[in-house]
Design a protein around this motif. Structure first.
Motif, short mmCIF file in Angstrom:
data_model
loop_
_atom_site.label_atom_id
_atom_site.label_comp_id
_atom_site.label_asym_id
_atom_site.label_seq_id
_atom_site.Cartn_x
_atom_site.Cartn_y
_atom_site.Cartn_z
N UNK A 1 -0.84 -3.15 -64.77
CA UNK A 1 0.59 -2.53 -64.57
C UNK A 1 0.55 -0.98 -64.80
N UNK A 2 -0.07 -0.62 -65.86
CA UNK A 2 0.02 0.81 -66.06
C UNK A 2 -1.13 1.67 -65.30
N UNK A 3 -2.11 0.91 -64.68
CA UNK A 3 -3.12 1.68 -63.81
C UNK A 3 -2.64 2.15 -62.62
N UNK A 4 -1.36 1.32 -62.18
CA UNK A 4 -0.67 1.64 -60.84
C UNK A 4 0.29 2.87 -61.01
N UNK A 5 0.17 3.37 -62.17
CA UNK A 5 1.08 4.87 -62.26
C UNK A 5 2.26 4.26 -62.86
N UNK A 6 2.50 3.39 -63.28
CA UNK A 6 3.99 2.67 -63.54
C UNK A 6 4.43 3.17 -65.07
N UNK A 7 5.73 3.06 -65.24
CA UNK A 7 6.18 3.52 -66.48
C UNK A 7 6.55 2.55 -67.45
N UNK A 8 6.10 2.86 -68.86
CA UNK A 8 6.04 1.88 -70.09
C UNK A 8 7.14 2.66 -71.01
N UNK A 9 8.03 1.66 -71.56
CA UNK A 9 8.68 2.33 -72.74
C UNK A 9 8.25 1.29 -74.05
N UNK A 10 7.74 1.95 -74.84
CA UNK A 10 6.95 1.35 -76.09
C UNK A 10 7.51 1.74 -77.36
N UNK A 11 8.36 0.85 -77.83
CA UNK A 11 8.89 1.26 -79.12
C UNK A 11 8.51 0.14 -80.41
N UNK A 12 8.07 0.52 -81.45
CA UNK A 12 7.81 -0.19 -82.57
C UNK A 12 7.82 0.68 -83.51
N UNK A 13 7.59 -0.21 -84.68
CA UNK A 13 7.20 0.15 -86.03
C UNK A 13 6.06 -0.54 -86.64
N UNK A 14 5.37 -0.13 -87.78
CA UNK A 14 4.30 -1.04 -88.31
C UNK A 14 4.73 -2.45 -88.78
N UNK A 15 3.73 -3.17 -88.36
CA UNK A 15 4.12 -4.73 -88.69
C UNK A 15 3.32 -5.05 -89.83
N UNK A 16 4.00 -5.40 -91.02
CA UNK A 16 3.39 -5.59 -92.26
C UNK A 16 3.33 -7.38 -92.31
N UNK A 17 2.45 -7.78 -92.84
CA UNK A 17 2.05 -9.20 -93.22
C UNK A 17 1.68 -9.30 -94.52
#
Length: 189
Positions: free
Chosen positions: A106-122
């Protein structure tokens, strides 16, 4: 009788009408699910994401959920062609190789991506110690020059070592629109 104006929808409708006639098609935003992301679509969904979903729809975005499925007869083994923005909000689960490959395609096509996160603790089994778990999105982001650091702030000079101060939003936090989504949540310092 005392009447108060609670909101004015005219500006919102006018903006939507302008967007309707100036865009060939609405921008489509897909919210990825399947990795314990924040959810806007269930009855117990995250209020902040529901508000984002509503705001995007009011701005004439075509908002849809997406769950990649690699079952033999599945038609959702890749990000749909009409996806203009793929949003991954707060993923806590691990992405497998097929999902990472689908995101790279998907990203190699030049598409846009919104990635929001935080550290994942286990928590380590049988102990009280915790570690940062990798969802595997960090390696994907590094390919595009984004490399977030997962860390906890600790002051070794502190007189009280390994002390964690925990504050909880009060029940009356729900009285204000900004703090309402945080009512009852704990903040660890």
């Amino acid at each position: 009788q005392n009447v108060r104006l609670k909101g004015f929808k005219g500006e919102e409708l006018f903006t939507k009408a302008i967007l309707d006639v100036t865009r060939e098609k609405p921008t489509s935003v897909y919210f990825l699910s399947g990795h314990s992301e924040f959810d806007a679509y269930s009855s117990s969904g995250d209020e902040r994401l529901k508000a984002l979903d509503t705001a995007l729809r009011n701005l004439n975005y075509d908002v849809k959920p997406l769950k990649l499925d690699f079952a033999p007869d599945s038609k959702t083994t890749e990000v749909p062609e009409d996806c203009d923005v793929l949003a991954v909000i707060g993923a806590k689960g691990r992405f497998d190789d097929r999902e990472i490959a689908a995101l790279k395609t998907y990203l190699e096509k030049g598409a846009r991506h919104l990635l929001m996160g935080e550290p994942v603790e286990r928590q380590r089994p049988g102990t009280t110690s915790v570690f940062f778990d990798e969802t595997r999105l960090d390696a994907l982001r590094k390919d595009y020059g984004v490399s977030p650091e997962q860390a906890m702030i600790h002051d070794p000079a502190s007189a009280i070592r390994d002390f964690i101060f925990q504050a909880r939003f009060q029940a009356d936090a729900a009285q204000h629109p900004i703090t309402k989504p945080h009512a009852g949540l704990a903040i660890v310092f």
